[in-house]
Design an enzyme around this catalytic site. Sequence first.
Site, PDB file in Angstrom:
ATOM      1  CD  GLU A 393      71.506  26.709 -62.496  1.00 52.30           C
ATOM      2  OE1 GLU A 393      70.634  27.149 -61.718  1.00 52.30           O
ATOM      3  OE2 GLU A 393      71.564  25.531 -62.858  1.00 52.30           O
ATOM      4  CG  ASP A 394      68.488  29.187 -58.772  1.00 47.94           C
ATOM      5  OD1 ASP A 394      69.288  28.407 -59.329  1.00 47.94           O
ATOM      6  OD2 ASP A 394      67.378  28.801 -58.354  1.00 47.94           O
ATOM      7  CG  ASP A 397      73.250  22.026 -53.514  1.00 47.67           C
ATOM      8  OD1 ASP A 397      74.211  21.976 -52.768  1.00 47.67           O
ATOM      9  OD2 ASP A 397      72.149  21.513 -53.235  1.00 47.67           O
ATOM     10  CG  PHE A 446      67.711  24.504 -48.325  1.00 46.26           C
ATOM     11  CD1 PHE A 446      68.035  23.510 -49.235  1.00 46.26           C
ATOM     12  CD2 PHE A 446      66.606  25.322 -48.579  1.00 46.26           C
ATOM     13  CE1 PHE A 446      67.268  23.326 -50.380  1.00 46.26           C
ATOM     14  CE2 PHE A 446      65.846  25.146 -49.718  1.00 46.26           C
ATOM     15  CZ  PHE A 446      66.168  24.138 -50.617  1.00 46.26           C
ATOM     16  NE  ARG A 459      59.371  29.084 -56.781  1.00 44.23           N
ATOM     17  CZ  ARG A 459      60.377  28.286 -57.131  1.00 44.23           C
ATOM     18  NH1 ARG A 459      61.596  28.763 -57.207  1.00 44.23           N
ATOM     19  NH2 ARG A 459      60.163  27.025 -57.390  1.00 44.23           N
TER      20      ARG A 459
HETATM   21  P1  IMP Z   1      72.480  21.177 -57.988  1.00 46.25           P
HETATM   22  O1  IMP Z   1      72.064  20.383 -59.160  1.00 46.25           O
HETATM   23  O2  IMP Z   1      72.655  20.289 -56.759  1.00 46.25           O
HETATM   24  O3  IMP Z   1      73.662  22.059 -58.197  1.00 46.25           O
HETATM   25  O4  IMP Z   1      71.251  22.052 -57.545  1.00 46.25           O
HETATM   26  C1  IMP Z   1      70.878  23.190 -58.161  1.00 46.25           C
HETATM   27  C2  IMP Z   1      69.425  23.444 -57.964  1.00 46.25           C
HETATM   28  O5  IMP Z   1      68.960  22.948 -56.708  1.00 46.25           O
HETATM   29  C3  IMP Z   1      69.182  24.925 -57.935  1.00 46.25           C
HETATM   30  O6  IMP Z   1      68.910  25.393 -59.244  1.00 46.25           O
HETATM   31  C4  IMP Z   1      68.010  25.046 -56.987  1.00 46.25           C
HETATM   32  O7  IMP Z   1      66.817  24.894 -57.694  1.00 46.25           O
HETATM   33  C5  IMP Z   1      68.148  23.892 -56.034  1.00 46.25           C
HETATM   34  N1  IMP Z   1      68.836  24.256 -54.793  1.00 46.25           N
HETATM   35  C6  IMP Z   1      70.035  23.850 -54.358  1.00 46.25           C
HETATM   36  N2  IMP Z   1      70.357  24.376 -53.174  1.00 46.25           N
HETATM   37  C7  IMP Z   1      69.330  25.170 -52.831  1.00 46.25           C
HETATM   38  C8  IMP Z   1      69.082  26.026 -51.716  1.00 46.25           C
HETATM   39  O8  IMP Z   1      69.878  26.177 -50.767  1.00 46.25           O
HETATM   40  N3  IMP Z   1      67.900  26.675 -51.745  1.00 46.25           N
HETATM   41  C9  IMP Z   1      66.991  26.564 -52.741  1.00 46.25           C
HETATM   42  N4  IMP Z   1      67.187  25.788 -53.810  1.00 46.25           N
HETATM   43  C10 IMP Z   1      68.350  25.101 -53.857  1.00 46.25           C
END
Ligand code: IMP
Length: 484
Positions: A393-394, A397, A446, A459
């Site tokens: 995963e990148d 969150d 963010f 990106r």
């Molecule tokens: P989660 O489901 O809330 O854990 O979110 C994960 C996804 O939300 C990541 O794979 C990103 O695509 C996007 N995301 C969450 N936080 C950020 C951020 O700070 N910058 C860019 N993308 C984010």
Amino acid sequence: MPISKERAYYRAVRRVAVSMSSDVALKEVMFAIVRGTARAMTAAASLMLLDSTGKKLIHTYSWGLPQYYIRKGLLDADKSLTEVITRQPVAIADIGQDSRIQYPELAAKAGIASILGVPLTVAGTVVGSLRVYTREHIDFSNQDISFVTTMANLTTVALRWNALHKEKQEAEHGESPPEVEVATIRQAWTAAFAHPSEEEFARILGFYNIEWVYEPRSFPLRWEDDRVTEMFTPDFYLPGLDLYVELTTLKQSLVTEKNRKLRRLRELYPDIKITLLYKKDYDRLLAKYGFGPLAQARGYGVSQVLYSIAEVQHRVRQLAKQISRDYADRHPIMIGVLRGVFCFMADLIRQITVPLEVDFMAISYYGGEGSSVVKITKDIDLNLAGRHVIMVEDIIDTGLTLSYVINHLKAKGPASLAVCTLLDKRARRIVDIPLDYLGFEIPDEFVVGYGLDYGEKYRNLPFIGILGPKRPGTKQGRSAIKLD
Ligand code: IMP
């Protein structure tokens, strides 16, 4: 002079019919049904609806039952009175002798002796139950059963009418055909949501296939003698994660009181897992779906570099080393969730020294308003059965994406499943899943760059930067890089 049972039943039905034909909200009709049923039978009554999963029953509208009984917790629909499954009325003359009573001590404390339950059925599907609770042991007569069944039928008519009305409104706006589905009836209960943000949150959970129950129980926080003087009712319970979630879309000044209650709850019930979702977190969650104030925000740029190119590359090398060591005698399949992960994945795999395979999947965040279907826009092509899988995963969150993807991958039968993420925004976690490999734990900001986007931009930045309002007049450099 006491009126006859027959007359009391007739009056109750008539009152409900009148309330249904006047222009009152669904909630009022539901209360009229529950109150009317209880009064006519000189008993307490409760309208219980199945939650979104169809597995748990929740007291949605009640009359004459003490709070501690209503808020005692969730009822398993298939263990509770079986009218929910058999579609037949169920009468229990002595609850002390019946194993289906899931909270017997509380029922005894509330002075309940007998229970009568009838199903609420919509188009052949049971959606809940109308129940009557008496203080004396009663062998319910056919007349009693037929009265409660009539009240239950009126309930489903009201629910259907409400759903039809909603559908019609939507159809007039060209959104969907006027056809009443059980799903729509279930949505009609959203009338019970105290705040639109809760309804929206429920939809987001639905999007991720996460089971939820609205306001499942109250936790007593303070007592005076035997009386509860303060309670706390979390907004949601997520059974699959055994987690309570409280949304707070209030101003910060009003949050202090909630925090106090939460602290007390944690002290008194240390085994309860609860998380508080602040307005800021909530807005971000909505923005992901293209809604809410943040989605409309303009004029952003990168206000600060969080990790430089060198720092990112150094950490990626360390992670690759660790993975190479751990998988020395295994051939992992590395799976990335597109699109944010592509830079990290490309760098990571090129530093790993063991043989490996790579695959990608993509999920869509934009379900569209009203849609609650998770969209895997690209599934993986490799067969995972019996294989060692590393999910890459990148950024994690809230953890909702990870939790969804992990469940999806687990169903494919891998021998092992590890998680590797470059960034972890731990402060905002809703679903906590252990991470096996972590690049950086980052603050609650963010971030963009190195594959991560904001509205598909940024990106291609080679570093990881914090997104923030452009600061006019600040010097270019590490803390102020203007990009658009
Ligand atoms: P989660 O489901 O809330 O854990 O979110 C994960 C996804 O939300 C990541 O794979 C990103 O695509 C996007 N995301 C969450 N936080 C950020 C951020 O700070 N910058 C860019 N993308 C984010």
